[in-house]
Design a protein around this motif. Sequence first.
Motif, PDB file in Angstrom:
ATOM      1  N   THR A   1       0.829  -1.210   0.000  1.00  0.00           N
ATOM      2  CA  THR A   1       0.000   0.000   0.000  1.00  0.00           C
ATOM      3  C   THR A   1       0.859   1.253   0.000  1.00  0.00           C
ATOM      4  O   THR A   1       0.585   2.219  -0.728  1.00  0.00           O
ATOM      5  CB  THR A   1      -0.940   0.004   1.227  1.00  0.00           C
ATOM      6  OG1 THR A   1      -1.723  -1.186   1.228  1.00  0.00           O
ATOM      7  CG2 THR A   1      -1.860   1.216   1.197  1.00  0.00           C
TER       8      THR A   1
ATOM      9  N   VAL B   1       1.594   5.208  -2.435  1.00  0.00           N
ATOM     10  CA  VAL B   1       1.279   6.559  -1.941  1.00  0.00           C
ATOM     11  C   VAL B   1       2.508   7.363  -1.513  1.00  0.00           C
ATOM     12  O   VAL B   1       2.421   8.587  -1.390  1.00  0.00           O
ATOM     13  CB  VAL B   1       0.285   6.492  -0.750  1.00  0.00           C
ATOM     14  CG1 VAL B   1      -1.025   5.857  -1.179  1.00  0.00           C
ATOM     15  CG2 VAL B   1       0.887   5.725   0.441  1.00  0.00           C
TER      16      VAL B   1
ATOM     17  N   GLN C   1      -5.758  14.104   0.167  1.00  0.00           N
ATOM     18  CA  GLN C   1      -5.026  12.918   0.613  1.00  0.00           C
ATOM     19  C   GLN C   1      -5.758  12.138   1.707  1.00  0.00           C
ATOM     20  O   GLN C   1      -5.247  11.140   2.212  1.00  0.00           O
ATOM     21  CB  GLN C   1      -3.640  13.323   1.129  1.00  0.00           C
ATOM     22  CG  GLN C   1      -2.749  13.957   0.065  1.00  0.00           C
ATOM     23  CD  GLN C   1      -1.338  14.144   0.576  1.00  0.00           C
ATOM     24  OE1 GLN C   1      -0.728  13.239   1.134  1.00  0.00           O
ATOM     25  NE2 GLN C   1      -0.799  15.346   0.372  1.00  0.00           N
TER      26      GLN C   1
ATOM     27  N   THR D   1      -6.569   8.294   0.840  1.00  0.00           N
ATOM     28  CA  THR D   1      -5.394   7.418   0.802  1.00  0.00           C
ATOM     29  C   THR D   1      -4.793   7.262   2.198  1.00  0.00           C
ATOM     30  O   THR D   1      -4.303   6.188   2.544  1.00  0.00           O
ATOM     31  CB  THR D   1      -4.332   7.975  -0.163  1.00  0.00           C
ATOM     32  OG1 THR D   1      -4.008   9.324   0.200  1.00  0.00           O
ATOM     33  CG2 THR D   1      -4.842   7.950  -1.589  1.00  0.00           C
TER      34      THR D   1
END
Length: 434
Positions: free
Chosen positions: A150, A154, A326, A329
């Motif tokens: 993950t 990001v 953001q 995320t």
Amino acid sequence: MTRLILLVALILAGCSATPFKTVTNIDLYGERFVRLALALGQHDADYVDAYHGPEQWQRDAEATEESLNSIREAAEDAAVVLRAARPRSRRSEQRRLHLVKQFEALAFRARMLQGESFTFDEESLGLYDAVAPTHSAVYFQAALDELDATLNTVETDAESNGTLADRYQRYRTRFEVPAGRLDAVFRAAIAECAERTRAQVPLPEGESFRIEYVSDKSWSGYNWYQGGSQSLIQVNTDFPIHIDRAIDLACHEGYPGHHVYNTLVERELLKKQGWIEFSILPLFSPTGLIAEGSANYGIKMAFPGNQRVAFERDVLFELAGLDPNQAETYYAVQSVVERLSYAGNEAARRYLDGAFTAQQAANWLEQYALMAPDRARQRVQFFDQYRAYVINYNLGRDLVAAYVERSDEDLQQRWNRFERLLSSPVLPSQLVAE
């Protein structure tokens, strides 16, 4: 001989031919519990989390200085008598069972203070009426592997070097709340939590709280209930506070967490029922698991589904000066990290059982709970002070979730169950059984 005389007196006072024939009889045990808890508080500064009963009882405890042995024996004797009693009403039976566990936990804590040693699991069962599941490193590694993948999607190039813990901490730095914006962010969070809770749970007129920012504590936030539906909420600013902690602390310490729990207990059990044992909140007791578990689960009650992310994106991110784009995320990352919550239990279990040194426990927290080194050391200090209490946050949350979500009820019905939980003498072992 003294102990035998006391036991006979308790039997005659509260458990004659027809146990608990009147409310007055069981009230004797409620008062006895409060007095013993106050007496134990003279030996253990952390034991009494809140007290709003008769001031004279507190003065009596301070003046008497009852010994740990006397306290333990009196609590054990009361538990024996109460276990044999058979109340006539369901409500009195609930109260009896709760008092039995409270007396037994009080005696167990006294034994600990006398120097008896117990394993982590023995301690958690003896004090909190529950035992947390055991997980190996392999269990946490699966979540860490998913987090690795993950983060790859990001993080920036500058954030991608080093250990997974380093990468996570660097990524999370983006979401620190600047010190100058902390009060505005936290007040907005608690105002929203309060509004959502008050829409579902009728609270006394005039209930309120005040906020203080403190340092040099082993915890990140604390609610000091003052009685009369008033709370002092303290936020520890020793370490950076990230945006997600605003809602966490606001819900946990305030609404529908500790402030609401203590308010409802005082109104429904102490004032309406007259159950004096609820004038005191012993930290190391089954009540501790219900309080912490409901406070952590309360976040989901106040912000079901995607409502939390939406509120933070639209309100708190802007107040904190963070990029709202953001938010989604960030919470995708946090949802993976949440699967590591039991890593702290394992560190505490192994440390308190003697399998880990303090440094090894801190290392485990850095690796499997992704804590920064200074935060990991602080958490070990929490283990030293509060020991098996750590199970109350995650296991407590999961037990409360199982209780509230046991059927396909709608949100309003879940709020009703949640409110009943906060207003009843329910024990941890009953959360799944009921």
